[in-house]
Design a protein around this motif. Structure first.
Motif, PDB file in Angstrom:
ATOM      1  N   ASP A  26     -27.998  -7.400 -85.304  1.00 45.24           N
ATOM      2  CA  ASP A  26     -26.995  -8.157 -85.583  1.00 45.24           C
ATOM      3  C   ASP A  26     -25.870  -7.222 -86.109  1.00 45.24           C
ATOM      4  O   ASP A  26     -24.657  -7.554 -85.859  1.00 45.24           O
ATOM      5  N   ASP A  27     -26.224  -6.363 -86.928  1.00 43.16           N
ATOM      6  CA  ASP A  27     -25.162  -5.468 -87.612  1.00 43.16           C
ATOM      7  C   ASP A  27     -25.149  -4.053 -86.919  1.00 43.16           C
ATOM      8  O   ASP A  27     -24.589  -3.116 -87.568  1.00 43.16           O
ATOM      9  N   ARG A  32     -19.657  -4.043 -82.508  1.00 41.58           N
ATOM     10  CA  ARG A  32     -18.358  -3.828 -83.265  1.00 41.58           C
ATOM     11  C   ARG A  32     -17.209  -3.376 -82.183  1.00 41.58           C
ATOM     12  O   ARG A  32     -16.167  -3.238 -82.566  1.00 41.58           O
ATOM     13  N   VAL A  33     -17.714  -2.902 -81.002  1.00 45.54           N
ATOM     14  CA  VAL A  33     -16.834  -2.228 -80.150  1.00 45.54           C
ATOM     15  C   VAL A  33     -16.392  -3.243 -78.864  1.00 45.54           C
ATOM     16  O   VAL A  33     -17.496  -3.685 -78.231  1.00 45.54           O
ATOM     17  N   ASP A  34     -15.333  -3.371 -78.375  1.00 45.51           N
ATOM     18  CA  ASP A  34     -15.072  -3.901 -77.081  1.00 45.51           C
ATOM     19  C   ASP A  34     -14.941  -2.848 -76.284  1.00 45.51           C
ATOM     20  O   ASP A  34     -14.310  -1.888 -76.228  1.00 45.51           O
ATOM     21  N   GLY A  35     -15.178  -3.050 -75.124  1.00 44.64           N
ATOM     22  CA  GLY A  35     -15.362  -2.077 -73.904  1.00 44.64           C
ATOM     23  C   GLY A  35     -16.510  -1.071 -73.769  1.00 44.64           C
ATOM     24  O   GLY A  35     -17.387  -1.539 -74.450  1.00 44.64           O
ATOM     25  N   ASN A  36     -16.123   0.030 -73.273  1.00 41.79           N
ATOM     26  CA  ASN A  36     -16.977   0.990 -73.156  1.00 41.79           C
ATOM     27  C   ASN A  36     -17.450   1.443 -74.708  1.00 41.79           C
ATOM     28  O   ASN A  36     -16.824   1.743 -75.473  1.00 41.79           O
ATOM     29  N   PHE A  37     -18.823   1.779 -74.985  1.00 43.56           N
ATOM     30  CA  PHE A  37     -19.282   2.133 -75.910  1.00 43.56           C
ATOM     31  C   PHE A  37     -19.839   3.598 -76.243  1.00 43.56           C
ATOM     32  O   PHE A  37     -20.508   3.921 -75.386  1.00 43.56           O
ATOM     33  N   SER A  38     -19.234   4.874 -76.894  1.00 48.05           N
ATOM     34  CA  SER A  38     -20.087   5.836 -77.101  1.00 48.05           C
ATOM     35  C   SER A  38     -20.305   6.017 -78.480  1.00 48.05           C
ATOM     36  O   SER A  38     -19.503   6.078 -79.481  1.00 48.05           O
ATOM     37  N   SER A  41     -18.210   8.773 -80.197  1.00 44.29           N
ATOM     38  CA  SER A  41     -16.912   8.610 -80.138  1.00 44.29           C
ATOM     39  C   SER A  41     -16.573   7.527 -81.510  1.00 44.29           C
ATOM     40  O   SER A  41     -15.751   7.599 -82.253  1.00 44.29           O
ATOM     41  N   TRP A  42     -17.712   6.664 -81.791  1.00 46.86           N
ATOM     42  CA  TRP A  42     -17.729   5.946 -82.955  1.00 46.86           C
ATOM     43  C   TRP A  42     -17.921   7.117 -84.173  1.00 46.86           C
ATOM     44  O   TRP A  42     -17.069   6.655 -85.177  1.00 46.86           O
ATOM     45  N   TRP A  43     -18.659   8.122 -84.146  1.00 47.79           N
ATOM     46  CA  TRP A  43     -18.725   8.851 -85.358  1.00 47.79           C
ATOM     47  C   TRP A  43     -17.508   9.454 -85.337  1.00 47.79           C
ATOM     48  O   TRP A  43     -17.047   9.744 -86.424  1.00 47.79           O
ATOM     49  N   ARG A  44     -16.848   9.984 -84.283  1.00 48.09           N
ATOM     50  CA  ARG A  44     -15.547  10.866 -84.592  1.00 48.09           C
ATOM     51  C   ARG A  44     -14.528   9.907 -85.134  1.00 48.09           C
ATOM     52  O   ARG A  44     -13.909  10.206 -85.957  1.00 48.09           O
ATOM     53  N   ALA A  45     -14.393   8.677 -84.744  1.00 46.63           N
ATOM     54  CA  ALA A  45     -13.273   7.884 -85.229  1.00 46.63           C
ATOM     55  C   ALA A  45     -13.631   7.522 -86.788  1.00 46.63           C
ATOM     56  O   ALA A  45     -12.903   7.528 -87.565  1.00 46.63           O
TER      57      ALA A  45
END
Length: 232
Positions: A26-27, A32-38, A41-45
């Motif tokens: 759930d968490d 929490r991401v719309d569209g393609n997920f990486s 990329s999450w960590w970089r942002a």
């Protein structure tokens, strides 16, 4: 290392939050991401936006000793691009501790994985435990041997020290446990919920040791959360 806050000092006050790399939770960060997920990329942002987060290069700046990293496979995947981007002299000081096989790691990181395996949970190991704490136990054993503190220790000598220490240890006992689909598992978890006091970790241990049922830890945790919601 936090999936919600980045690379954080252990002494830094942090807000309460719920964020995990577990897929389907759930968490989970993917939800929490719309569209393609990486995950990378999450960590970089996250590293760029969190005022609490530090970069690995910043962490190593001015330090001469090794950087010991104990992480699960998902976290290593998340951190891998930042690790690989380190200057070569910094990357050569990294030592990775994980239950994930080297074959599932990027080529540049494979040599940095210390060669701990299922012998860490075998009958000769002084630090047996669960898969969840494998990485931290491996790192603790490494440090207890006196490794990880010498600034000039080579990668080859560290690998050789681990191989020598665990070379005569026997592997962990293998169990032939039953496997069930999610619906069956949910019913069984609900049935035994009260006897374990609603503790997913105690339930998983009971399922494996007493009921002889196999279930991967992250999957069991996700199923247990679903049962917990029905109990509220």
């Amino acid at each position: 290392m936090s999936a919600g806050l980045g690379l954080v000092e252990s002494s830094s006050p942090i807000p309460a939050y719920g964020c995990t790399v577990l897929v389907g939770a759930d968490d989970g960060i993917q939800s929490r991401v719309d569209g393609n997920f990486s995950i990378a990329s999450w960590w970089r942002a996250l590293s760029r936006s969190s005022h609490l987060s530090h970069s690995l290069e910043e962490l190593m700046r001015g330090q001469s000793g090794p950087l010991l990293i104990a992480l699960s496979e998902a976290y290593i995947e998340m951190l891998a691009p930042e690790l690989i981007a380190l200057p070569s002299n910094d990357l050569s000081r990294v030592r990775i501790f994980t239950a994930s096989p080297a074959t599932r790691m990027p080529d540049a990181l494979r040599p940095l994985r210390m060669p701990y395996d299922d012998r860490l949970d075998g009958p000769d190991s002084p630090c047996r435990g669960t898969l969840n704490d494998f990485a931290s136990r491996a790192l603790a054993h490494f440090v207890a041997m006196g490794r990880g503190t010498a600034p000039q220790a080579s990668l080859d000598s560290d690998v050789a020290a681990v191989c020598s220490a665990i070379g005569s240890w026997r592997g962990a006992q293998k169990f032939d446990r039953a496997r069930h689909d999610d619906d069956t598992m949910l019913k069984l978890i609900a049935e035994h919920w009260e006897s374990a006091g609603g503790s997913a970790s105690r339930l998983l241990r009971y399922f494996r040791d007493e009921l002889e049922i196999a279930c991967e830890q992250s999957r069991f945790a996700a199923l247990a959360r679903r049962v917990r919601e029905t109990k509220k």
